[in-house]
Design a protein around this motif. Structure first.
Motif, short mmCIF file in Angstrom:
data_model
loop_
_atom_site.label_atom_id
_atom_site.label_comp_id
_atom_site.label_asym_id
_atom_site.label_seq_id
_atom_site.Cartn_x
_atom_site.Cartn_y
_atom_site.Cartn_z
N ILE A 109 -5.49 0.87 4.77
CA ILE A 109 -6.17 1.60 3.70
C ILE A 109 -5.54 1.24 2.36
N CYS A 110 -6.37 0.81 1.41
CA CYS A 110 -5.89 0.31 0.12
C CYS A 110 -6.73 0.86 -1.02
N LEU A 111 -6.16 0.79 -2.21
CA LEU A 111 -6.90 1.03 -3.44
C LEU A 111 -7.46 -0.31 -3.90
N PHE A 147 6.40 -3.30 -10.56
CA PHE A 147 6.57 -1.97 -11.12
C PHE A 147 5.77 -1.79 -12.40
N SER A 148 5.68 -2.86 -13.18
CA SER A 148 5.03 -2.78 -14.50
C SER A 148 3.50 -2.87 -14.42
N PHE A 154 5.03 8.20 9.67
CA PHE A 154 5.21 7.89 8.26
C PHE A 154 4.70 6.49 7.95
N TYR A 155 4.53 6.25 6.67
CA TYR A 155 4.12 4.93 6.20
C TYR A 155 4.85 4.64 4.89
N ALA A 156 5.26 3.39 4.75
CA ALA A 156 5.86 2.93 3.49
C ALA A 156 5.26 1.59 3.14
N PRO A 157 5.23 1.22 1.87
CA PRO A 157 4.69 -0.08 1.47
C PRO A 157 5.44 -1.23 2.13
N ALA A 197 5.86 0.20 -4.19
CA ALA A 197 4.41 0.29 -3.99
C ALA A 197 3.69 -0.72 -4.87
N PRO A 198 2.92 -1.64 -4.26
CA PRO A 198 2.08 -2.52 -5.07
C PRO A 198 0.96 -1.71 -5.72
#
Length: 390
Positions: A373-375, A351-352, A10-13, A45-46
């Motif tokens: 891996i990032c956006l 969050f915003s 698993f992976y979490a931020p 999540a960023p």
């Protein structure tokens, strides 16, 4: 043929908010979050992480070159999809450099999606025994700031490699299913936040569990005595306990003590991550496998999957010999230890932050995100994903 879970990760931020501090900021008694719903930390999540990157990072941590060559099917269960046409599975396929001769699809039924994917994978492997199927359950749970559902948010992904002769768990053929058209939780296509009738959803979760459990018992002749543990889909960790308690009187005191004790192991990861929708049940399973060090090979583990709207399923698996040798316990421990707490104020800002919805190009700062891996942004209406190691 034995088919089941060959690998699981698993992976979490890397960011989280403490639920005690969130409660204080919301003028709520902290025990309502930590005891009432059973949550301690909530992964955040960023903007550089979405359902695609979370899933790709989860899979990146467990796949080797041989797996990548043998995987000919990627099934991505999510209710946080990023495109109404292109499947999230295709993005992950490219980011991981998998065998091009593969089928890649996305499936949706609220939190049930990854379970549907596993059942599809079993059918594929039955016809193609040399194949491996990558199943992904990845989501970001969003209800909104200052909402009733805020305390049950979270973000993360679970990756499962399904194969013949699995190293961790053989999935048994018997299962029980139940579907009813209800409106307990939903997210209209125009909304980035979910809507939920909380009391009704809790009632239906337990109702569906009792229906599939009773049907499963009738089909198999099994009872509580046959299970070392039962893992649940956990929108919050108290939810599974509520369901488990409804059937404990069907067993002995020994059964009750064993199932309650093992439930504590199964909820640990979830209470420190939050709700990850499609991956939630499998995060619960992973928590049990990683943390309950004396689970014996041959133990039967029950699995209850629930996806609002609603579909429920109960099925089971048998642990293989030497299964612990194939877990990624140290990797998961490091993930938790490397996370950074943010203040409630920082959480609200993160969050915003959202991507533009009018086609505007944007470049994101990924250097502050430790994920492989990032956006990296949006260009020409296309999300730009980066694998830092390629």
């Amino acid at each position: 043929m034995k088919i089941g879970i060959d690998k699981i990760g698993f992976y979490a931020p890397h960011l989280y908010v403490d639920m005690n501090k969130l409660a204080v900021a919301r003028d709520v008694e902290p025990a309502k979050f930590t005891i009432g719903i059973g949550q301690e930390k909530m992964a955040i999540a960023p903007i550089t992480q979405d359902a695609v990157t979370l899933a790709a990072n989860a899979a990146f941590g467990i796949l080797d070159a041989s797996d990548k060559e043998k995987i000919d099917y990627v099934i991505f269960g999510t209710e946080s999809g990023v495109d109404n046409s292109k499947s999230a599975a295709v993005y992950v396929h490219g980011l991981l450099g998998l065998n091009p001769h593969a089928r890649c699809v996305e499936v949706k039924q609220a939190c049930y999606g990854a379970t549907a994917a596993i059942q599809m994978a079993k059918g594929h492997i039955a016809l193609n025994p040399e194949s491996k199927v990558l199943v992904l359950g990845s989501d970001i749970a969003r209800y909104g700031l200052h909402t009733g559902g805020e305390s049950t948010q979270g973000a993360g992904a679970v990756a499962l490699l399904i194969s013949a002769d699995p190293k961790i768990m053989v999935l048994e053929d018997q299962n029980s299913l139940y579907t009813d058209d209800i409106m307990d939780f939903w997210r209209p296509i125009y909304s980035d936040k979910a809507y939920v009738d909380g009391k009704f959803s809790n009632e239906q979760y337990i109702l569906f569990f009792n229906k599939v459990w009773e049907d499963y018992k009738e089909k198999t002749g099994f009872g509580l005595k046959d299970f070392e543990a039962i893992c649940y889909h956990l929108p919050y960790t108290k939810m599974g306990l509520k369901a488990l308690r409804t059937v404990l009187d069907q067993g002995t005191e020994e059964d009750k003590d064993r199932l309650l004790a093992n439930y504590e192991f199964s909820k640990t990861y979830n209470k420190n991550i939050g709700n990850i929708y499609t991956g939630s049940l499998y995060l619960s399973l992973l928590s049990l496998l990683d943390l309950k060090e004396d689970l014996e090979a041959g133990s039967r583990i029950g699995l209850y999957s629930y996806g609002s709207g609603a579909v429920g399923e109960f099925f089971s698996g048998i642990l293989e010999a030497n299964y612990r040798e194939h877990l990624y316990v140290n990797q998961h421990t490091e993930l938790f230890e490397s996370r950074r707490e943010v203040s409630v104020e920082e959480y609200e800002v993160i969050f915003s932050e959202t991507l533009p919805t009018d086609g505007t190009n944007v470049e994101l700062e990924i250097d502050h995100d430790p994920a492989v891996i990032c956006l990296a942004g949006v260009n020409g209406h296309s999300r730009q994903y980066i694998n830092k190691l390629r």
